[in-house]
Write a protein that holds these residues in place. Structure first.
Motif, PDB file in Angstrom:
ATOM      1  N   ILE A  18       9.693   8.354   2.601  1.00 45.70           N
ATOM      2  CA  ILE A  18       8.677   7.541   3.405  1.00 45.70           C
ATOM      3  C   ILE A  18       8.186   6.171   2.911  1.00 45.70           C
ATOM      4  CG2 ILE A  18       6.591   7.660   4.756  1.00 45.70           C
ATOM      5  CD1 ILE A  18       7.247  10.634   5.486  1.00 45.70           C
ATOM      6  N   GLY A  19       7.889   6.308   1.796  1.00 46.62           N
ATOM      7  CA  GLY A  19       7.252   5.192   0.970  1.00 46.62           C
ATOM      8  C   GLY A  19       8.179   4.056   0.714  1.00 46.62           C
ATOM      9  N   ALA A  20       9.472   4.448   0.432  1.00 45.95           N
ATOM     10  CA  ALA A  20      10.566   3.621   0.147  1.00 45.95           C
ATOM     11  C   ALA A  20      10.894   2.808   1.334  1.00 45.95           C
ATOM     12  CB  ALA A  20      11.566   4.097  -0.611  1.00 45.95           C
ATOM     13  N   VAL A  21      10.962   3.548   2.518  1.00 45.30           N
ATOM     14  CA  VAL A  21      11.370   3.178   3.797  1.00 45.30           C
ATOM     15  C   VAL A  21      10.453   2.106   4.176  1.00 45.30           C
ATOM     16  CG1 VAL A  21      11.800   3.507   6.209  1.00 45.30           C
ATOM     17  CG2 VAL A  21      12.900   5.147   4.391  1.00 45.30           C
ATOM     18  N   GLY A  22       9.133   2.635   4.205  1.00 41.73           N
ATOM     19  CA  GLY A  22       7.917   1.944   4.654  1.00 41.73           C
ATOM     20  C   GLY A  22       7.939   0.310   3.968  1.00 41.73           C
ATOM     21  N   GLN A  79       0.994  -1.308  -0.162  1.00 42.58           N
ATOM     22  CA  GLN A  79      -0.062  -0.114  -0.082  1.00 42.58           C
ATOM     23  C   GLN A  79       0.853   1.243   0.178  1.00 42.58           C
ATOM     24  OE1 GLN A  79      -3.021  -0.326  -0.496  1.00 42.58           O
ATOM     25  NE2 GLN A  79      -2.768  -2.357  -0.539  1.00 42.58           N
ATOM     26  N   PHE A  80       2.277   1.144   0.346  1.00 38.85           N
ATOM     27  CA  PHE A  80       3.105   2.380   0.447  1.00 38.85           C
ATOM     28  C   PHE A  80       3.229   2.756  -1.229  1.00 38.85           C
ATOM     29  CE2 PHE A  80       4.016   1.005   4.752  1.00 38.85           C
ATOM     30  CZ  PHE A  80       4.175   2.397   5.409  1.00 38.85           C
ATOM     31  N   LEU A  81       3.244   2.019  -2.131  1.00 42.29           N
ATOM     32  CA  LEU A  81       3.222   2.298  -3.376  1.00 42.29           C
ATOM     33  C   LEU A  81       2.340   3.426  -4.008  1.00 42.29           C
ATOM     34  CD1 LEU A  81       3.854  -1.115  -4.970  1.00 42.29           C
ATOM     35  CD2 LEU A  81       5.425   0.514  -4.676  1.00 42.29           C
ATOM     36  N   ASP A  82       1.235   3.365  -3.265  1.00 39.00           N
ATOM     37  CA  ASP A  82      -0.038   4.335  -3.714  1.00 39.00           C
ATOM     38  C   ASP A  82       0.560   5.837  -3.318  1.00 39.00           C
ATOM     39  OD1 ASP A  82      -1.500   2.638  -4.927  1.00 39.00           O
ATOM     40  OD2 ASP A  82      -2.751   1.940  -3.170  1.00 39.00           O
TER      41      ASP A  82
END
Length: 479
Positions: free
Chosen positions: A204-208, A166-169
């Protein structure tokens, strides 16, 4: 449900109704998730507008993370439900378990659920890259076939992967791909562009994704090791069972060889004695000594009986007609030295009827059941063991039943399910008694059943075909 159903070249060998119902229930729950978890009660828009008013990137990050959790919670039921449905069906092709139909089942269910939610709630769920990746993960997990791992642990893995993808979104970097095309995801990225927070949102998305995926990978490896250990443990148990059976068979063969020599040694003097008795009987007939002839005839009869019994010891597959009274007399003679002998009661309605058995082995069957009945009664409680013998018709065929009942502690359903297995004992013994009972009775074309309730005692009932014509019936082999 178990059975063999053939469909389009595949064979359905098992359908687990419980897993199927759980999967359908989760799919139904996914239609309620947009009502239970909304953008409003997760305050996503509030934090977005707060970020714009204050020109504060932190509030935008909070809004993005809340959106990730909202999407993960909404998505989890239908992905896990699809996995449950696929897991509930076992399909085989050409004798080998196939995972491809289960994978197709998952990839068919997910888009249909997305469309269904859109029709019911008017919400457009974007079946984009995150959905494809998560669907592929579900298929891969089904392909790995961790059959020794509980479904709870498998579902935990799917939930973690759901959060990760879901972080990709929320990553502006992924805008050129089929990612984050939903209304809220697009607004998040638009606000990030206004606040010049694209780099922060990407980070943040990549780290998540990295952290959650790493965590999922570690758990996946642990599940793999656990699955391998459980599989090896099962294979070890099977090997030990095979070795135990081989050892018992070797012991049986060795005992048979020793018994063969012993029987030969017993029969030699017996044959000589029978010959001498025959000569004496002939001499008495010549002399007209009728009383001596009667005594010698009785001796001869008992010696013939002894010879037959010795033969039955050697040849386990040899049966001969024996009346129920004779069988019970032999069993009572063997237990006469036991403390509980006086507590054994006989009710034989058919003493003259016969069954075809190996009297030595069948006597041991009754003695085993009587001994178990005595052990089942708790100390301080008066022991009562009853042996009932009846004539019955089973499917219009004449049978004789021997039942051994006690007033002991009884057995639970779990104990009854495993009591016929070798090595299972509730009294600290070898656990061979009931296994011997079942094998011996079935070898004599009979059957044995049990009736038991905890605290109310146990009853074993043996069914044996009645010998209608009292001629000798020898079995070369048992069925």
């Amino acid at each position: 449900m178990t059975g063999n159903i053939k469909l389009a070249g595949f064979e359905i060998r098992k359908i687990d109704r419980k897993e199927m119902m759980i999967g359908l229930a989760l799919i139904a729950l996914s239609f309620l998730m947009p009502v239970l978890f909304t953008v409003q009660n997760f305050q996503v828009r509030e934090y977005m507008h707060l970020a714009l008013e204050k020109q504060e990137k932190t509030d935008l990050m909070v809004a993005a993370l809340r959106l990730v959790m909202l999407n993960a919670l909404r998505a989890a039921p239908h992905y896990i439900g699809a996995y449950y449905i696929a897991e509930s069906v076992e399909l085989y092709r050409r004798g080998k378990k196939s995972w491809i139909p289960n994978a197709c089942m998952i990839l068919l269910i997910l888009p249909l659920v997305y469309e269904g939610i859109g029709l019911v709630h008017g919400i457009r769920y974007d079946f984009g890259l995150p959905a494809l990746l998560l669907g592929s993960s579900v298929v891969l997990f089904r392909r790995l076939d961790y059959q020794y791992i509980s479904l709870t642990k498998k579902n935990l893995m799917l939930l973690i992967f759901t959060i990760a993808f879901q972080f990709l979104d929320i990553m502006p970097l992924m805008s050129g791909l089929p990612v984050g095309r939903g209304e809220m995801s697009s607004d998040i990225k638009l606000f990030a562009d206004v606040l010049e927070a694209n780099s922060l949102l990407n980070a943040i998305g990549a780290v998540g994704i990295l952290v959650v995926t790493l965590f999922a990978t570690i758990i996946l490896l642990q599940l793999r090791d656990e699955n391998n250990l459980l599989r090896l443990s099962e294979e070890k148990e099977k090997m030990q069972t095979v070795q135990s059976r081989a050892a018992l068979l070797e012991m049986k063969n060795r005992t048979y060889r020793e018994m063969k020599y012993l029987v030969h040694d017993l029969k030699s003097p017996l044959t000589s004695t029978q010959t001498l008795v025959g000569i004496l009987k002939m001499q008495c007939e010549v002399d007209g000594r009728n009383r001596e002839i009667e005594y010698l005839s009785r001796i001869e009869s008992q010696m013939d009986r002894m010879s037959s019994m010795i033969s039955e010891i050697l040849y386990e597959n040899r049966c001969s007609p024996s009346d129920t009274k004779h069988i019970l007399d032999m069993a009572l003679a063997q237990i006469s030295v036991e403390d509980y002998a006086s507590n054994v009661h006989i009710d034989n309605e058919v003493p003259e009827l016969q069954v075809s058995v190996n009297s030595i082995l069948f006597t041991r069957v009754l003695v085993n059941l009587i001994h178990n009945a005595a052990l089942a009664v708790e100390k301080g409680r008066e022991l009562a063991i009853w042996i009932h013998v009846r004539a019955r018709l089973v499917d219009d065929l004449p049978f004789i039943t021997f039942s051994v009942s006690d007033n002991g502690c009884g057995m639970t359903e779990q104990q009854q399910a495993t009591m016929w297995e070798q090595g299972i004992s509730g009294f600290g013994s070898s656990g061979l008694g009931l296994a011997f009972v079942k094998q011996t009775v079935e070898a004599m074309d009979g059957s044995v059943i049990s009736e038991s309730q905890p605290g109310k005692g146990t009853r074993f009932i043996i069914f044996l075909p009645e010998v209608v014509n009292h001629g000798t019936k020898d079995h070369d082999t048992f069925h």
